[in-house]
Design a protein around this motif. Structure first.
Motif, PDB file in Angstrom:
ATOM      1  N   UNK A  27      -8.576  -6.727  -7.040  1.00  0.00           N
ATOM      2  CA  UNK A  27      -7.879  -7.258  -5.870  1.00  0.00           C
ATOM      3  C   UNK A  27      -6.553  -7.916  -6.232  1.00  0.00           C
ATOM      4  N   UNK A  28      -6.432  -8.479  -7.433  1.00  0.00           N
ATOM      5  CA  UNK A  28      -5.163  -9.087  -7.862  1.00  0.00           C
ATOM      6  C   UNK A  28      -4.076  -8.017  -7.978  1.00  0.00           C
ATOM      7  N   UNK A  29      -4.425  -6.862  -8.529  1.00  0.00           N
ATOM      8  CA  UNK A  29      -3.456  -5.770  -8.656  1.00  0.00           C
ATOM      9  C   UNK A  29      -3.047  -5.252  -7.280  1.00  0.00           C
ATOM     10  N   UNK A  30      -4.006  -5.123  -6.377  1.00  0.00           N
ATOM     11  CA  UNK A  30      -3.693  -4.671  -5.017  1.00  0.00           C
ATOM     12  C   UNK A  30      -2.826  -5.691  -4.291  1.00  0.00           C
ATOM     13  N   UNK A  31      -3.112  -6.970  -4.515  1.00  0.00           N
ATOM     14  CA  UNK A  31      -2.319  -8.025  -3.887  1.00  0.00           C
ATOM     15  C   UNK A  31      -0.878  -7.979  -4.395  1.00  0.00           C
ATOM     16  N   UNK A  32      -0.689  -7.766  -5.695  1.00  0.00           N
ATOM     17  CA  UNK A  32       0.656  -7.644  -6.262  1.00  0.00           C
ATOM     18  C   UNK A  32       1.359  -6.399  -5.715  1.00  0.00           C
ATOM     19  N   UNK A  33       0.620  -5.315  -5.544  1.00  0.00           N
ATOM     20  CA  UNK A  33       1.206  -4.097  -4.967  1.00  0.00           C
ATOM     21  C   UNK A  33       1.632  -4.333  -3.525  1.00  0.00           C
ATOM     22  N   UNK A  34       0.839  -5.078  -2.772  1.00  0.00           N
ATOM     23  CA  UNK A  34       1.216  -5.403  -1.391  1.00  0.00           C
ATOM     24  C   UNK A  34       2.489  -6.226  -1.360  1.00  0.00           C
ATOM     25  N   UNK A  35       2.605  -7.170  -2.266  1.00  0.00           N
ATOM     26  CA  UNK A  35       3.820  -8.007  -2.338  1.00  0.00           C
ATOM     27  C   UNK A  35       5.033  -7.149  -2.695  1.00  0.00           C
TER      28      UNK A  35
ATOM     29  N   UNK B 130       8.376  -6.535  -0.375  1.00  0.00           N
ATOM     30  CA  UNK B 130       9.742  -6.812  -0.843  1.00  0.00           C
ATOM     31  C   UNK B 130      10.633  -5.584  -0.768  1.00  0.00           C
ATOM     32  N   UNK B 131      10.042  -4.403  -0.852  1.00  0.00           N
ATOM     33  CA  UNK B 131      10.848  -3.183  -0.769  1.00  0.00           C
ATOM     34  C   UNK B 131      11.043  -2.718   0.665  1.00  0.00           C
ATOM     35  N   UNK B 132      10.529  -3.491   1.626  1.00  0.00           N
ATOM     36  CA  UNK B 132      10.756  -3.169   3.030  1.00  0.00           C
ATOM     37  C   UNK B 132       9.699  -2.289   3.662  1.00  0.00           C
ATOM     38  N   UNK B 133       8.610  -2.019   2.974  1.00  0.00           N
ATOM     39  CA  UNK B 133       7.538  -1.175   3.490  1.00  0.00           C
ATOM     40  C   UNK B 133       6.439  -2.069   4.071  1.00  0.00           C
ATOM     41  N   UNK B 134       6.733  -2.656   5.213  1.00  0.00           N
ATOM     42  CA  UNK B 134       5.844  -3.653   5.796  1.00  0.00           C
ATOM     43  C   UNK B 134       4.515  -3.039   6.228  1.00  0.00           C
ATOM     44  N   UNK B 135       4.547  -1.881   6.854  1.00  0.00           N
ATOM     45  CA  UNK B 135       3.300  -1.251   7.314  1.00  0.00           C
ATOM     46  C   UNK B 135       2.400  -0.889   6.137  1.00  0.00           C
ATOM     47  N   UNK B 136       3.000  -0.374   5.079  1.00  0.00           N
ATOM     48  CA  UNK B 136       2.212  -0.042   3.888  1.00  0.00           C
ATOM     49  C   UNK B 136       1.626  -1.304   3.276  1.00  0.00           C
ATOM     50  N   UNK B 137       2.398  -2.378   3.285  1.00  0.00           N
ATOM     51  CA  UNK B 137       1.920  -3.655   2.776  1.00  0.00           C
ATOM     52  C   UNK B 137       0.709  -4.144   3.567  1.00  0.00           C
ATOM     53  N   UNK B 138       0.751  -3.979   4.877  1.00  0.00           N
ATOM     54  CA  UNK B 138      -0.386  -4.383   5.718  1.00  0.00           C
ATOM     55  C   UNK B 138      -1.634  -3.590   5.374  1.00  0.00           C
ATOM     56  N   UNK B 139      -1.483  -2.288   5.161  1.00  0.00           N
ATOM     57  CA  UNK B 139      -2.628  -1.449   4.794  1.00  0.00           C
ATOM     58  C   UNK B 139      -3.228  -1.892   3.463  1.00  0.00           C
ATOM     59  N   UNK B 140      -2.367  -2.200   2.508  1.00  0.00           N
ATOM     60  CA  UNK B 140      -2.832  -2.627   1.191  1.00  0.00           C
ATOM     61  C   UNK B 140      -3.553  -3.970   1.292  1.00  0.00           C
TER      62      UNK B 140
END
Length: 78
Positions: free
Chosen positions: A30-38, A42-52
């Motif tokens: 979950x830490x790796x997924x949380x870092x990927x969401x962050x 930051x890269x502007x992919x808000x919807x993808x961040x929400x899914x992650x």
């Protein structure tokens, strides 16, 4: 040049996290997924961040994002 280096470093980190979580042994980390969401946020992919982040919530049932050591008397430490 400094800004370009930061963008390149962020893209490399995003790629490494993406490979770790999707192809590597960190698919349930979950830490790796949380870092990927962050990184996605930051890269502007808000919807993808929400899914992650929803995947992080599902993983939390088995392994919490933060350990109980983070909880102190009367406060939460990030």
């Amino acid at each position: 040049p400094e800004n370009l280096n930061r963008l390149a470093a962020r893209d490399r980190a995003y790629g490494l996290l993406s490979n770790l979580t999707k192809l590597g042994t960190g698919w349930d980390d979950s830490e790796a997924w949380f870092a990927l969401a962050r990184a996605s946020e930051l890269s502007g992919q808000v919807e993808k961040s929400k899914e992650i982040l929803w995947w992080c919530v599902e993983l939390e049932d088995r392994r919490p994002i933060r350990s109980w050591r983070s909880v102190t008397a009367g406060s939460y430490v990030l």
